[in-house]
Structures are given as C-alpha cells and as structure tokens.
Design a protein around this motif. Structure first.
Motif, PDB file in Angstrom:
ATOM      1  N   ILE A  38       0.829  -1.186   0.041  1.00 16.60           N
ATOM      2  CA  ILE A  38       0.057  -0.225  -0.078  1.00 16.60           C
ATOM      3  C   ILE A  38       0.967   1.300   0.029  1.00 16.60           C
ATOM      4  N   ALA A  39       1.685   1.479   0.783  1.00 20.68           N
ATOM      5  CA  ALA A  39       2.704   2.288   1.067  1.00 20.68           C
ATOM      6  C   ALA A  39       3.356   2.706  -0.295  1.00 20.68           C
ATOM      7  N   ALA A  40       4.060   1.686  -0.969  1.00 25.39           N
ATOM      8  CA  ALA A  40       4.774   1.686  -2.081  1.00 25.39           C
ATOM      9  C   ALA A  40       3.767   2.197  -3.259  1.00 25.39           C
ATOM     10  N   ALA A  41       2.659   1.721  -3.308  1.00 25.55           N
ATOM     11  CA  ALA A  41       1.699   1.959  -4.383  1.00 25.55           C
ATOM     12  C   ALA A  41       1.056   3.487  -4.267  1.00 25.55           C
ATOM     13  N   ILE A  42       0.896   4.043  -3.115  1.00 22.23           N
ATOM     14  CA  ILE A  42       0.585   5.392  -2.877  1.00 22.23           C
ATOM     15  C   ILE A  42       1.828   6.075  -3.794  1.00 22.23           C
ATOM     16  N   SER A  43       3.051   5.768  -3.299  1.00 23.02           N
ATOM     17  CA  SER A  43       4.187   6.665  -3.635  1.00 23.02           C
ATOM     18  C   SER A  43       4.168   6.538  -5.351  1.00 23.02           C
ATOM     19  N   ALA A  44       3.882   5.309  -6.059  1.00 20.36           N
ATOM     20  CA  ALA A  44       4.103   5.308  -7.369  1.00 20.36           C
ATOM     21  C   ALA A  44       2.959   6.129  -8.060  1.00 20.36           C
ATOM     22  N   GLN A  45       1.594   6.066  -7.182  1.00 20.59           N
ATOM     23  CA  GLN A  45       0.592   6.883  -7.519  1.00 20.59           C
ATOM     24  C   GLN A  45       1.014   8.454  -7.466  1.00 20.59           C
TER      25      GLN A  45
END
Ligand code: PKZ
Length: 172
Positions: free
Chosen positions: A40-47
């Motif tokens: 979740i944390a990494a996906a938010i960064s990519a988003q």
C-alpha cells in the motif's frame, strides 16, 4: 518532451500500530500483513509520481531479519527511485519502534515495481523521475541493473540483452 518530476515528490510515510489481529501466536507481526502494508505505501508513492492507477508488477526479495512485536509502531517510508516507460521502481524502508523503551530498529527494506495503467488496464507512460540528493542518485543509478535482473528472472528479458548485468559479471 516527456514530463519530469522530482523523486522527492513521491515520498510517502505511513505509520501503523501492531494490533492483536496482525500477529501470530508468538505476538509477532505476520509477514503477509507486513507485505500488505508495504504494498500500500509503495503503491501510493507510485501513484503520486504517475497520477495514475498503478498495479504491482513485482516485488524483489523481502527478508524478515527481526520480528516486529505486538504494540510496536511500524513506520514505512517509500519513494520512487526511477521511472522507465510505464513502470516505476519504488524503494521502501520499514522501521519498528517500541515507544515505552524508546528503541527504533530498521527491520525490512525492499524494491517494488509498479506499472501505471489506463482504465482498461493497459500500461501507460509515466513522467521521468529526477533524483537530486546523492542517495537518490545512487538509487537511480542502480535501478537499471535491478530492472534487468528482475526482468531476466521473470523470463521477460534474455540474459544476453541485460547490458548492465553483463558489465557487472563481465559475461563476455
Ligand atoms: C490517480 C489514481 C487514484 C487512485 C486512488 C486509489 C488509492 C488507493 C491506493 C492503494 C493502492 C493499492 C495498490 C495495490 C496494487 C495491487 O496490488 S494491483 C494487484 C496485483 N497486480 C496485478 O494484478 C498486476 C497484474 N499484471 C498486469 O496487469 C500486467 O502484467 C502488467 C503489470 C500491467 C504488465 O502488462 P504487460 O501487458 O505485460 O505489459 P508490457 O508492455 O509487457 O510491460 C509493461 C511494463 O511492465 C513491466 N513489467 C512487466 N512485468 C514485470 C515484472 N515481472 N517485473 C517488473 N516489471 C515488469 C515491463 O518491464 C514494462 O515496463 P516499461 O518498460 O513500460 O517501463
């Protein structure tokens, strides 16, 4: 010209408390729960970098060297290291903090790859990621080698095409 964004703009910090439902019978945070938080944390960064919907394409090795205990505060820090065409590599660090004793320990680190997709799930190009600090530049510089390694392991690239790996192992 392709849009550029600073990698620092993708920085994400996420904090969670380890509750009884997150733990195994030894009162340690379960590995799968940890992977979920990291995703979740990494996906938010990519988003944040792409301003797009992203899907997880791969996760490089995650090791569980130190357990995280019930009642610990878990801090996850994620940032894009480099963007390719539609994919982005995200680096994530995880710390466990025991507030009563005042101790804080880095427990995990990993690289995730996300792909930005359109509403139909088709890959779509993302802005270039521009590193600024020496640490960001070092992560950026290593990202092409890590990408080639993961694509070779995934069967998506022939070892002979992996220029960075050939240079590393002097294969020729
Ligand atoms: C603004 C929005 C607001 C939204 C507000 C919501 C907020 C809420 C936040 C919570 C967010 C939670 C986010 C969870 C994210 C999931 O958990 S998603 C679920 C798990 N993941 C999936 O289901 C993905 C399934 N796989 C796929 O859909 C396709 O394989 C992919 C990844 C899109 C690739 O598609 P493809 O047709 O193979 O495309 P292809 O052109 O060959 O490759 C495209 C890129 O993928 C790369 N790639 C493909 N496979 C790999 C691999 N194994 N390793 C590395 N790279 C790979 C390629 O190298 C290529 O990179 P570029 O050269 O373009 O940079």
């Amino acid at each position: 010209m392709r849009k550029q964004k600073s990698v620092a703009d993708s920085f994400v910090i996420m904090t969670e408390l380890v509750l009884p439902n997150d733990t195994n019978t030894l009162n340690n945070l379960m590995g799968g729960r940890m992977m979920h938080l990291m995703d979740i944390a990494a996906a938010i960064s990519a988003q944040k970098h792409s301003n797009r919907i992203v899907v997880t394409a791969s996760v490089d090795n995650v090791s569980f060297r130190d357990s995280i205990r019930l009642g610990n505060v878990v801090t996850l820090q994620a940032q894009v290291t480099r963007a390719f065409s539609s994919s982005m590599e995200v680096h994530i660090d995880v710390w466990a903090e025991d507030i009563p004793s005042g101790t804080k320990l880095k427990t995990n680190e990993a690289f995730f790859t996300f792909v930005a997709v359109d509403q139909s799930g088709r890959p779509i190009d993302v802005p270039e990621a521009v590193p600024e600090t020496p640490e960001e530049i070092a992560l950026y510089d290593g990202a092409l080698r890590r990408r080639q390694l993961r694509l070779v392991l995934a069967g998506r690239m022939q070892p002979g095409e992996a220029s960075e790996l050939k240079a590393l192992f002097a294969l020729e």
